[in-house]
Write an enzyme that holds these catalytic residues in place. Structure first.
Site, PDB file in Angstrom:
ATOM      1  N   ALA A   1       0.927  -1.160  -0.109  1.00 12.45           N
ATOM      2  CA  ALA A   1       0.057   0.035   0.017  1.00 12.45           C
ATOM      3  C   ALA A   1       0.704   1.346  -0.603  1.00 12.45           C
ATOM      4  O   ALA A   1       0.257   2.635  -0.954  1.00 12.45           O
ATOM      5  CB  ALA A   1      -1.253  -0.515   1.523  1.00 12.45           C
TER       6      ALA A   1
ATOM      7  N   GLY B   1       2.029   1.755  -3.627  1.00 13.51           N
ATOM      8  CA  GLY B   1       0.324   1.765  -4.126  1.00 13.51           C
ATOM      9  C   GLY B   1       0.679   3.468  -4.205  1.00 13.51           C
ATOM     10  O   GLY B   1       0.111   3.907  -4.997  1.00 13.51           O
ATOM     11  N   ASP B   2       0.004   3.965  -2.968  1.00 14.34           N
ATOM     12  CA  ASP B   2       0.144   4.796  -2.624  1.00 14.34           C
ATOM     13  C   ASP B   2       0.482   6.083  -3.711  1.00 14.34           C
ATOM     14  O   ASP B   2       0.175   7.289  -4.322  1.00 14.34           O
ATOM     15  CB  ASP B   2      -0.085   5.630  -1.405  1.00 14.34           C
ATOM     16  CG  ASP B   2      -0.324   6.337  -1.256  1.00 14.34           C
ATOM     17  OD1 ASP B   2      -1.294   7.298  -1.348  1.00 14.34           O
ATOM     18  OD2 ASP B   2       0.380   7.347  -0.159  1.00 14.34           O
ATOM     19  N   ALA B   3       2.271   6.245  -3.890  1.00 16.54           N
ATOM     20  CA  ALA B   3       2.819   7.209  -4.615  1.00 16.54           C
ATOM     21  C   ALA B   3       2.935   6.745  -5.969  1.00 16.54           C
ATOM     22  O   ALA B   3       1.962   7.795  -6.795  1.00 16.54           O
ATOM     23  CB  ALA B   3       4.340   6.632  -4.406  1.00 16.54           C
TER      24      ALA B   3
ATOM     25  N   GLU C   1      -0.574   8.365  -6.758  1.00 20.67           N
ATOM     26  CA  GLU C   1      -0.876   9.438  -6.472  1.00 20.67           C
ATOM     27  C   GLU C   1       0.246   9.978  -8.431  1.00 20.67           C
ATOM     28  O   GLU C   1      -0.577  10.772  -8.861  1.00 20.67           O
ATOM     29  CB  GLU C   1      -0.031   9.964  -5.636  1.00 20.67           C
ATOM     30  CG  GLU C   1       0.791  11.472  -5.667  1.00 20.67           C
ATOM     31  CD  GLU C   1      -0.243  12.097  -5.115  1.00 20.67           C
ATOM     32  OE1 GLU C   1      -0.454  13.635  -5.145  1.00 20.67           O
ATOM     33  OE2 GLU C   1      -1.178  11.637  -4.393  1.00 20.67           O
TER      34      GLU C   1
END
Length: 177
Positions: free
Chosen positions: A57, A60-62, A65
């Site tokens: 995660a 994955g967040d980066a 974004e």
């Protein structure tokens, strides 16, 4: 009858060997190009399926974004303040939760398993701007993106992110009318 069953086993075995050889060629190609596991020459320390869901995660967040920012830059005449507000609408926990819900029918069994693990992962933090359920679903979405990125399934990752953004934009347009 026995000869027919033997022939079927050979076909299954032959197909398995071919798929394994294709996968090995892809991995070797990515290793030669220095892109095993991602866009940069820093491969994950272990296979994606062995990386903890919270770590998936995290990356994955980066990656998500960056995808949203690139999507917004593809639109004409975007001022910095408008870019930021538009990005926030797509990367918030609420938006990611909705995106996951909208793409779930498209996921493979493997991807559904990754989502389940991400949803059940304990992050150790309390959400500020979302309820716990939205936050867990957002974490699951980020985990899926991180898994696809780390396992070099970039085409699939781009496909799902693109579908999610498209569906989120459609939903946003219909609520603003």
């Amino acid at each position: 009858m026995a000869a027919q069953m033997s022939g079927e086993k050979e076909n299954v075995l032959s197909g398995s060997v071919e798929r394994a050889e294709q996968a090995e060629q892809i991995v070797t190609s990515n290793q030669v190009n220095g892109l095993e596991g991602g866009w940069f020459p820093y491969p994950p320390s272990r296979p994606a399926r062995l990386i903890p869901p919270i770590a998936l995660a995290y990356i994955g967040d980066a990656v998500y974004e960056v995808a949203v920012r690139q999507y917004l830059l593809s639109k004409a005449n975007m001022r910095p303040n408008h870019l930021h507000r538009s990005a926030t609408k797509l990367v918030s926990a609420k938006a990611q939760s909705r995106i996951l819900t909208s793409i779930e029918a498209e996921l493979t069994e493997e991807e559904q398993d990754v989502v389940r693990q991400g949803r059940n992962a304990k992050s150790g933090s309390v959400p500020k701007n979302a309820d716990v359920l939205e936050y867990r679903h957002a974490t699951a979405f980020e985990c899926l993106v991180g898994y696809l990125y780390s396992s070099s399934q970039h085409d699939r990752m781009i496909q799902l992110i693109g579908l999610g953004i498209e569906l989120a934009e459609q939903a946003s347009a219909s609520t603003s009318k």
